[in-house]
Design a protein around this motif. Structure first.
Motif, PDB file in Angstrom:
ATOM      1  N   PRO A  99       0.793  -1.244   0.000  1.00 29.44           N
ATOM      2  CA  PRO A  99       0.000   0.000   0.000  1.00 29.44           C
ATOM      3  C   PRO A  99       0.816   1.279   0.000  1.00 29.44           C
ATOM      4  CG  PRO A  99      -0.078  -1.042   2.163  1.00 29.44           C
ATOM      5  CD  PRO A  99       0.579  -2.026   1.233  1.00 29.44           C
ATOM      6  N   LEU A 100       2.009   1.279   0.607  1.00 24.54           N
ATOM      7  CA  LEU A 100       2.817   2.497   0.602  1.00 24.54           C
ATOM      8  C   LEU A 100       3.524   2.671  -0.737  1.00 24.54           C
ATOM      9  CD1 LEU A 100       4.435   2.383   4.166  1.00 24.54           C
ATOM     10  CD2 LEU A 100       2.172   3.186   3.466  1.00 24.54           C
ATOM     11  N   LEU A 101       3.880   1.571  -1.345  1.00 25.14           N
ATOM     12  CA  LEU A 101       4.592   1.611  -2.620  1.00 25.14           C
ATOM     13  C   LEU A 101       3.675   1.990  -3.777  1.00 25.14           C
ATOM     14  CD1 LEU A 101       6.918   0.992  -4.592  1.00 25.14           C
ATOM     15  CD2 LEU A 101       6.294  -1.441  -4.427  1.00 25.14           C
ATOM     16  N   ASP A 102       2.475   1.430  -3.808  1.00 23.10           N
ATOM     17  CA  ASP A 102       1.688   1.529  -5.033  1.00 23.10           C
ATOM     18  C   ASP A 102       0.200   1.707  -4.739  1.00 23.10           C
ATOM     19  OD1 ASP A 102       0.995   1.473  -7.695  1.00 23.10           O
ATOM     20  OD2 ASP A 102       0.994  -0.715  -7.829  1.00 23.10           O
ATOM     21  N   ARG A 103      -0.273   2.931  -4.904  1.00 21.67           N
ATOM     22  CA  ARG A 103      -1.704   3.228  -4.881  1.00 21.67           C
ATOM     23  C   ARG A 103      -2.020   4.111  -6.077  1.00 21.67           C
ATOM     24  NH1 ARG A 103      -4.975   1.754  -0.737  1.00 21.67           N
ATOM     25  NH2 ARG A 103      -4.035   1.355   1.301  1.00 21.67           N
ATOM     26  N   GLU A 104      -3.186   3.888  -6.655  1.00 19.51           N
ATOM     27  CA  GLU A 104      -3.592   4.701  -7.799  1.00 19.51           C
ATOM     28  C   GLU A 104      -3.852   6.143  -7.364  1.00 19.51           C
ATOM     29  OE1 GLU A 104      -3.819   3.868 -10.969  1.00 19.51           O
ATOM     30  OE2 GLU A 104      -3.217   1.760 -10.650  1.00 19.51           O
ATOM     31  N   ALA A 105      -3.553   7.092  -8.255  1.00 20.00           N
ATOM     32  CA  ALA A 105      -3.903   8.489  -8.015  1.00 20.00           C
ATOM     33  C   ALA A 105      -5.429   8.592  -7.875  1.00 20.00           C
ATOM     34  CB  ALA A 105      -3.417   9.346  -9.176  1.00 20.00           C
ATOM     35  N   PRO A 106      -5.905   9.508  -7.033  1.00 22.87           N
ATOM     36  CA  PRO A 106      -5.194  10.643  -6.444  1.00 22.87           C
ATOM     37  C   PRO A 106      -4.498  10.341  -5.122  1.00 22.87           C
ATOM     38  CG  PRO A 106      -7.500  10.805  -5.861  1.00 22.87           C
ATOM     39  CD  PRO A 106      -7.371   9.573  -6.737  1.00 22.87           C
ATOM     40  N   PHE A 107      -4.485   9.088  -4.674  1.00 21.77           N
ATOM     41  CA  PHE A 107      -3.822   8.777  -3.413  1.00 21.77           C
ATOM     42  C   PHE A 107      -2.304   8.857  -3.594  1.00 21.77           C
ATOM     43  CE2 PHE A 107      -7.875   6.421  -3.214  1.00 21.77           C
ATOM     44  CZ  PHE A 107      -8.431   7.059  -2.116  1.00 21.77           C
ATOM     45  N   LEU A 108      -1.624   9.166  -2.513  1.00 19.62           N
ATOM     46  CA  LEU A 108      -0.173   9.244  -2.539  1.00 19.62           C
ATOM     47  C   LEU A 108       0.436   7.852  -2.508  1.00 19.62           C
ATOM     48  CD1 LEU A 108       0.346  12.086   0.101  1.00 19.62           C
ATOM     49  CD2 LEU A 108       0.646  12.288  -2.377  1.00 19.62           C
ATOM     50  N   ASN A 109       1.561   7.693  -3.195  1.00 19.54           N
ATOM     51  CA  ASN A 109       2.369   6.490  -3.007  1.00 19.54           C
ATOM     52  C   ASN A 109       3.844   6.869  -3.068  1.00 19.54           C
ATOM     53  OD1 ASN A 109       3.409   6.278  -5.725  1.00 19.54           O
ATOM     54  ND2 ASN A 109       1.511   5.314  -6.370  1.00 19.54           N
ATOM     55  N   PHE A 165       2.754  10.977   7.079  1.00 23.64           N
ATOM     56  CA  PHE A 165       2.665   9.850   7.998  1.00 23.64           C
ATOM     57  C   PHE A 165       1.704   8.833   7.396  1.00 23.64           C
ATOM     58  CE2 PHE A 165      -0.682  12.757   9.162  1.00 23.64           C
ATOM     59  CZ  PHE A 165      -1.753  11.979   9.583  1.00 23.64           C
ATOM     60  N   VAL A 166       1.588   7.689   8.027  1.00 20.30           N
ATOM     61  CA  VAL A 166       0.738   6.619   7.505  1.00 20.30           C
ATOM     62  C   VAL A 166      -0.482   6.454   8.395  1.00 20.30           C
ATOM     63  CG1 VAL A 166       0.589   4.159   6.950  1.00 20.30           C
ATOM     64  CG2 VAL A 166       2.697   5.435   6.467  1.00 20.30           C
ATOM     65  N   GLN A 167      -1.653   6.452   7.777  1.00 22.34           N
ATOM     66  CA  GLN A 167      -2.920   6.247   8.483  1.00 22.34           C
ATOM     67  C   GLN A 167      -3.711   5.173   7.735  1.00 22.34           C
ATOM     68  OE1 GLN A 167      -4.050   8.009  11.347  1.00 22.34           O
ATOM     69  NE2 GLN A 167      -5.675   6.472  11.371  1.00 22.34           N
ATOM     70  N   ASP A 168      -3.964   4.048   8.403  1.00 17.65           N
ATOM     71  CA  ASP A 168      -4.728   2.954   7.791  1.00 17.65           C
ATOM     72  C   ASP A 168      -4.135   2.531   6.447  1.00 17.65           C
ATOM     73  OD1 ASP A 168      -6.524   3.010   9.939  1.00 17.65           O
ATOM     74  OD2 ASP A 168      -7.772   4.525   8.955  1.00 17.65           O
ATOM     75  N   ASP A 169      -2.812   2.450   6.396  1.00 22.74           N
ATOM     76  CA  ASP A 169      -2.070   2.013   5.203  1.00 22.74           C
ATOM     77  C   ASP A 169      -2.092   3.016   4.065  1.00 22.74           C
ATOM     78  OD1 ASP A 169      -1.120  -0.354   6.300  1.00 22.74           O
ATOM     79  OD2 ASP A 169      -2.810  -1.541   5.572  1.00 22.74           O
ATOM     80  N   TYR A 170      -2.533   4.251   4.321  1.00 25.82           N
ATOM     81  CA  TYR A 170      -2.479   5.314   3.336  1.00 25.82           C
ATOM     82  C   TYR A 170      -1.405   6.325   3.752  1.00 25.82           C
ATOM     83  CZ  TYR A 170      -6.883   3.843   1.150  1.00 25.82           C
ATOM     84  OH  TYR A 170      -7.860   3.133   0.488  1.00 25.82           O
TER      85      TYR A 170
END
Length: 227
Positions: free
Chosen positions: A133-143, A173-178
């Motif tokens: 989840p930190l490496l690869d999330r589709e936009a508009p989420f940050l990765n 920071f990381v919240q719920d894997d985001y």
């Protein structure tokens, strides 16, 4: 001590498995593969490599307290990129720009990487059987991937200060894997940086020209079986 310094993220002491992977031939090969594909051929200063970016992604995941497995996945996520990066996708008419992903498993399995992982009691399946989840999330989420190449490029190519980038990074920071930021202003700043990356670099006419000329040359070479 296995200390690695990166201008964006600072100094980190790395585990031996990370050091071995970094020193492995597949990772060292990325020093010769430019992040921008054909960009450096039309502007020698556009010369950031997949090697620099890959280590940066790993370090950002580390800074955000991602697991060692996800750090390894971040380090190796671009390991299968071919020469000129995404130019090959244009040459092969691959709209999804995922040629390197289609050959990823073969490239890794045919390399020294599985042996290194096994020495530290990891398997190929441990690292590459899930979406991180930190490496690869589709936009508009940050990765971590998108953050690293955006910041690395705007510092090198757009005269954006390291201090501004550090302020944004320190807000994360990381919240719920985001990956999230504690500052709306910093989020707006990053959106502007990403726009600069896309409009002023990716769509820079000189950059587009370089991509089109090289992809056409590669397409002809492939058709004639020169390469």
């Amino acid at each position: 001590m296995n200390i690695y310094h990166d201008p964006l993220y600072g100094d980190f002491q790395l585990e031996s498995i990370l050091v071995e992977l970094i020193k492995s031939p597949p990772m060292q090969r990325l020093k010769g593969i430019h992040q921008g594909g054909a960009s450096y051929l039309v502007n020698a200063s556009w010369n950031i490599t997949r090697y620099e970016h890959s280590i940066g992604v790993m370090l950002l995941i580390r800074k955000l307290h991602g697991s060692l497995k996800e750090q390894i996945a971040g380090l190796l996520h671009d390991i299968s990129h071919t020469a000129f990066s995404h130019v090959i996708d244009l040459s092969l008419d691959i709209n999804r720009e995922d040629f390197h992903e289609s050959i990823f498993h073969k490239v890794v399995l045919d390399s020294e990487i599985p042996e290194i992982l096994e020495r530290y009691h990891y398997t190929f399946h441990d690292i590459f059987s899930k979406n991180w989840p930190l490496l690869d999330r589709e936009a508009p989420f940050l990765n971590a991937d998108r953050i690293d190449y955006t910041l690395r490029d705007v510092v090198a190519y757009q005269d954006i200060s390291l201090d501004a980038c550090h302020t944004f990074i320190d807000s994360l920071f990381v919240q719920d894997d985001y990956i999230v930021s504690d500052s709306l202003d910093r989020c707006v700043w990053f959106v502007r940086m990403y726009k600069k990356e896309v409009i002023d670099f990716f769509y820079n006419p000189l950059n587009v020209y370089g991509y089109e000329i090289l992809s056409s040359a590669l397409k002809i070479a492939l058709e004639k079986k020169i390469i």
